[in-house]
Write a protein that holds these residues in place. Structure first.
Motif, PDB file in Angstrom:
ATOM      1  N   PRO A 162      -4.199   4.257  -1.884  1.00  0.00           N
ATOM      2  CA  PRO A 162      -3.655   4.275  -0.521  1.00  0.00           C
ATOM      3  C   PRO A 162      -4.157   3.095   0.319  1.00  0.00           C
ATOM      4  O   PRO A 162      -5.290   2.634   0.132  1.00  0.00           O
ATOM      5  N   ASN A 163      -3.254   2.632   1.212  1.00  0.00           N
ATOM      6  CA  ASN A 163      -3.640   1.603   2.202  1.00  0.00           C
ATOM      7  C   ASN A 163      -4.134   0.316   1.566  1.00  0.00           C
ATOM      8  O   ASN A 163      -5.079  -0.313   2.072  1.00  0.00           O
ATOM      9  N   THR A 164      -3.561  -0.033   0.405  1.00  0.00           N
ATOM     10  CA  THR A 164      -3.947  -1.311  -0.216  1.00  0.00           C
ATOM     11  C   THR A 164      -2.729  -2.213  -0.371  1.00  0.00           C
ATOM     12  O   THR A 164      -1.589  -1.729  -0.448  1.00  0.00           O
ATOM     13  N   GLU A 165      -2.985  -3.520  -0.488  1.00  0.00           N
ATOM     14  CA  GLU A 165      -1.908  -4.501  -0.667  1.00  0.00           C
ATOM     15  C   GLU A 165      -1.113  -4.231  -1.937  1.00  0.00           C
ATOM     16  O   GLU A 165       0.075  -4.520  -2.035  1.00  0.00           O
ATOM     17  N   ALA A 166      -1.770  -3.649  -2.900  1.00  0.00           N
ATOM     18  CA  ALA A 166      -1.126  -3.404  -4.202  1.00  0.00           C
ATOM     19  C   ALA A 166       0.165  -2.599  -4.041  1.00  0.00           C
ATOM     20  O   ALA A 166       1.104  -2.760  -4.812  1.00  0.00           O
ATOM     21  N   LEU A 167       0.225  -1.772  -3.002  1.00  0.00           N
ATOM     22  CA  LEU A 167       1.402  -0.923  -2.793  1.00  0.00           C
ATOM     23  C   LEU A 167       2.604  -1.738  -2.337  1.00  0.00           C
ATOM     24  O   LEU A 167       3.751  -1.304  -2.475  1.00  0.00           O
ATOM     25  N   ARG A 168       2.350  -2.922  -1.792  1.00  0.00           N
ATOM     26  CA  ARG A 168       3.463  -3.734  -1.254  1.00  0.00           C
ATOM     27  C   ARG A 168       3.887  -4.831  -2.224  1.00  0.00           C
ATOM     28  O   ARG A 168       4.745  -5.640  -1.908  1.00  0.00           O
ATOM     29  N   GLU A 169       3.277  -4.860  -3.422  1.00  0.00           N
ATOM     30  CA  GLU A 169       3.621  -5.898  -4.384  1.00  0.00           C
ATOM     31  C   GLU A 169       5.045  -5.724  -4.892  1.00  0.00           C
ATOM     32  O   GLU A 169       5.409  -4.637  -5.334  1.00  0.00           O
ATOM     33  N   GLU A 170       5.842  -6.756  -4.801  1.00  0.00           N
ATOM     34  CA  GLU A 170       7.257  -6.669  -5.204  1.00  0.00           C
ATOM     35  C   GLU A 170       7.620  -7.555  -6.388  1.00  0.00           C
ATOM     36  O   GLU A 170       8.691  -7.399  -6.973  1.00  0.00           O
ATOM     37  N   SER A 171       6.729  -8.490  -6.780  1.00  0.00           N
ATOM     38  CA  SER A 171       7.122  -9.379  -7.888  1.00  0.00           C
ATOM     39  C   SER A 171       6.137  -9.339  -9.053  1.00  0.00           C
ATOM     40  O   SER A 171       6.548  -9.178 -10.206  1.00  0.00           O
ATOM     41  N   ARG A 172       4.859  -9.412  -8.777  1.00  0.00           N
ATOM     42  CA  ARG A 172       3.893  -9.387  -9.878  1.00  0.00           C
ATOM     43  C   ARG A 172       3.875  -8.008 -10.537  1.00  0.00           C
ATOM     44  O   ARG A 172       3.990  -6.995  -9.853  1.00  0.00           O
ATOM     45  N   LEU A 173       3.738  -7.998 -11.849  1.00  0.00           N
ATOM     46  CA  LEU A 173       3.788  -6.757 -12.615  1.00  0.00           C
ATOM     47  C   LEU A 173       2.396  -6.200 -12.895  1.00  0.00           C
ATOM     48  O   LEU A 173       2.241  -5.017 -13.191  1.00  0.00           O
ATOM     49  N   VAL A 174       1.383  -7.072 -12.831  1.00  0.00           N
ATOM     50  CA  VAL A 174       0.006  -6.660 -13.070  1.00  0.00           C
ATOM     51  C   VAL A 174      -0.866  -7.311 -11.996  1.00  0.00           C
ATOM     52  O   VAL A 174      -0.713  -8.501 -11.717  1.00  0.00           O
ATOM     53  N   LEU A 175      -1.733  -6.520 -11.398  1.00  0.00           N
ATOM     54  CA  LEU A 175      -2.619  -7.029 -10.344  1.00  0.00           C
ATOM     55  C   LEU A 175      -4.057  -6.687 -10.686  1.00  0.00           C
ATOM     56  O   LEU A 175      -4.326  -5.668 -11.321  1.00  0.00           O
ATOM     57  N   ASP A 220       8.034  17.193   3.452  1.00  0.00           N
ATOM     58  CA  ASP A 220       7.390  16.486   4.557  1.00  0.00           C
ATOM     59  C   ASP A 220       7.269  15.007   4.191  1.00  0.00           C
ATOM     60  O   ASP A 220       6.322  14.585   3.522  1.00  0.00           O
ATOM     61  N   THR A 221       8.248  14.220   4.632  1.00  0.00           N
ATOM     62  CA  THR A 221       8.307  12.801   4.240  1.00  0.00           C
ATOM     63  C   THR A 221       7.031  12.066   4.607  1.00  0.00           C
ATOM     64  O   THR A 221       6.517  11.265   3.827  1.00  0.00           O
ATOM     65  N   LYS A 222       6.479  12.355   5.787  1.00  0.00           N
ATOM     66  CA  LYS A 222       5.277  11.654   6.273  1.00  0.00           C
ATOM     67  C   LYS A 222       4.112  11.914   5.320  1.00  0.00           C
ATOM     68  O   LYS A 222       3.445  10.981   4.868  1.00  0.00           O
ATOM     69  N   ALA A 223       3.932  13.178   4.974  1.00  0.00           N
ATOM     70  CA  ALA A 223       2.831  13.543   4.059  1.00  0.00           C
ATOM     71  C   ALA A 223       3.072  12.930   2.682  1.00  0.00           C
ATOM     72  O   ALA A 223       2.146  12.416   2.051  1.00  0.00           O
ATOM     73  N   ARG A 224       4.328  12.943   2.219  1.00  0.00           N
ATOM     74  CA  ARG A 224       4.637  12.414   0.890  1.00  0.00           C
ATOM     75  C   ARG A 224       4.406  10.899   0.837  1.00  0.00           C
ATOM     76  O   ARG A 224       3.806  10.384  -0.105  1.00  0.00           O
ATOM     77  N   ARG A 225       4.794  10.215   1.928  1.00  0.00           N
ATOM     78  CA  ARG A 225       4.685   8.747   1.903  1.00  0.00           C
ATOM     79  C   ARG A 225       3.247   8.264   1.868  1.00  0.00           C
ATOM     80  O   ARG A 225       2.969   7.143   1.494  1.00  0.00           O
ATOM     81  N   LYS A 226       2.307   9.125   2.255  1.00  0.00           N
ATOM     82  CA  LYS A 226       0.887   8.722   2.231  1.00  0.00           C
ATOM     83  C   LYS A 226       0.375   8.638   0.792  1.00  0.00           C
ATOM     84  O   LYS A 226      -0.675   8.049   0.535  1.00  0.00           O
ATOM     85  N   LEU A 227       1.132   9.226  -0.130  1.00  0.00           N
ATOM     86  CA  LEU A 227       0.688   9.292  -1.518  1.00  0.00           C
ATOM     87  C   LEU A 227       1.282   8.135  -2.326  1.00  0.00           C
ATOM     88  O   LEU A 227       2.506   8.084  -2.521  1.00  0.00           O
ATOM     89  N   PRO A 228       0.472   7.230  -2.829  1.00  0.00           N
ATOM     90  CA  PRO A 228       1.033   6.164  -3.676  1.00  0.00           C
ATOM     91  C   PRO A 228       1.905   6.696  -4.816  1.00  0.00           C
ATOM     92  O   PRO A 228       2.882   6.057  -5.204  1.00  0.00           O
ATOM     93  N   ALA A 229       1.609   7.893  -5.310  1.00  0.00           N
ATOM     94  CA  ALA A 229       2.426   8.455  -6.402  1.00  0.00           C
ATOM     95  C   ALA A 229       3.873   8.668  -5.969  1.00  0.00           C
ATOM     96  O   ALA A 229       4.783   8.703  -6.806  1.00  0.00           O
TER      97      ALA A 229
END
Ligand code: 6PG
Length: 256
Positions: A162-175, A220-229
């Motif tokens: 949660p709350n990491t840049e890794a969640l916003r990665e759109e091109s790299r496949l491995v970080l 609960d979309t808000k609660a669900r969106r907090k989960l990287p899964a």
């Protein structure tokens, strides 16, 4: 991160062993399907403790020879910044419970170099290896036949926290990145690679996971969106969630 609810199959099994049995059957089905389709099965293994029974079970079943392990190519979804022979290593766990006990060609087993001196270069090299081995989809993204994932109590999956840049990665496949909440580096596959897979199995057990599972499956979309899964949403593939009764408890799901 996926907003709309992803079509998915959810199995709640009466026990951890039954849940491991369900996943074991799914893994074997996917391996055979893939081998029939393109002569090999490309899979990414999960780390953590939950897959332990699953790996032991697959190893035990290998005695019957009902899985073409010689056609299976193994990568890892994430890894800790430790050597491969370290007790925390996801590779070591899989090696000791599964890979040492099935007739897999060790040249087809690709541990993540998560303890390299230059972690950025190592992550790039691992991505390049996946791109050179795993057949790509029409968009050019390597398409695993199966990605196995677990989930932490705060909803992390692979090493997407949660709350990491890794969640916003759109091109790299491995970080490879520093995870503040752990105070450690982790290497992980990213959403673009996970969601290009033909099949993703999210395997979650234990009562400490009941609340995050309820949020993941809930409205609960808000609660669900907090989960990287919740960002696991195969673009053109199956999402299968396998739970044991304690993990399903707060979701109102009755074990089959
Ligand atoms: C890891 C994992 C991670 C794991 C969850 C759940 O390296 O820790 O890959 O994503 O799946 O942390 O861990 P448990 O199965 O131990 O509960």
């Amino acid at each position: 991160m996926a907003m709309a609810l992803q079509p998915r199959e959810v199995f709640a099994e009466p026990s951890e062993e039954a849940a491991a049995g369900r996943v074991s059957t799914l893994v074997k089905e996917v391996i055979w399907e893939a081998v029939r389709r393109h002569g090999a099965c490309y899979l990414a293994l999960a780390g953590g403790t939950t897959p332990h029974r699953l790996y032991l079970r697959l190893a035990a079943d290998a005695i019957t020879g009902d899985v073409p392990w010689q056609n299976v190519v193994v990568f890892f979804g994430d890894e800790r910044d430790v050597p491969q022979d370290h007790v925390e290593s996801n590779y070591r766990k899989a090696q000791r419970t599964l890979l040492d006990h099935v007739p897999i060609n060790l040249a087809n087993v690709h541990p993540m170099p998560a303890d390299a001196d230059d972690l950025q270069a190592a992550a790039k090299a691992y991505e390049q290896r996946i791109r050179s081995i795993v057949p790509a989809d029409a968009q050019g993204t390597p398409r695993f036949d199966l990605v196995l994932l677990g989930m932490g109590i705060e909803g992390h999956t692979a090493s997407l926290f949660p709350n990491t840049e890794a969640l916003r990665e759109e091109s790299r496949l491995v970080l490879s990145y520093f995870v503040p909440v752990l105070g450690r580096n982790r290497m992980t596959i990213t959403y673009p690679l996970i969601n290009a897979a033909r099949c993703v199995v999210l395997f979650v057990t234990g009562r400490d996971k009941a609340r995050p599972v309820a949020n993941l499956l809930g409205d609960d979309t808000k609660a669900r969106r907090k989960l990287p899964a919740s960002g696991v949403a195969p673009t053109d593939g199956r999402l299968i969630i396998v739970l044991d009764a304690p993990a399903a408890r707060a979701s109102g799901l009755k074990p089959q």
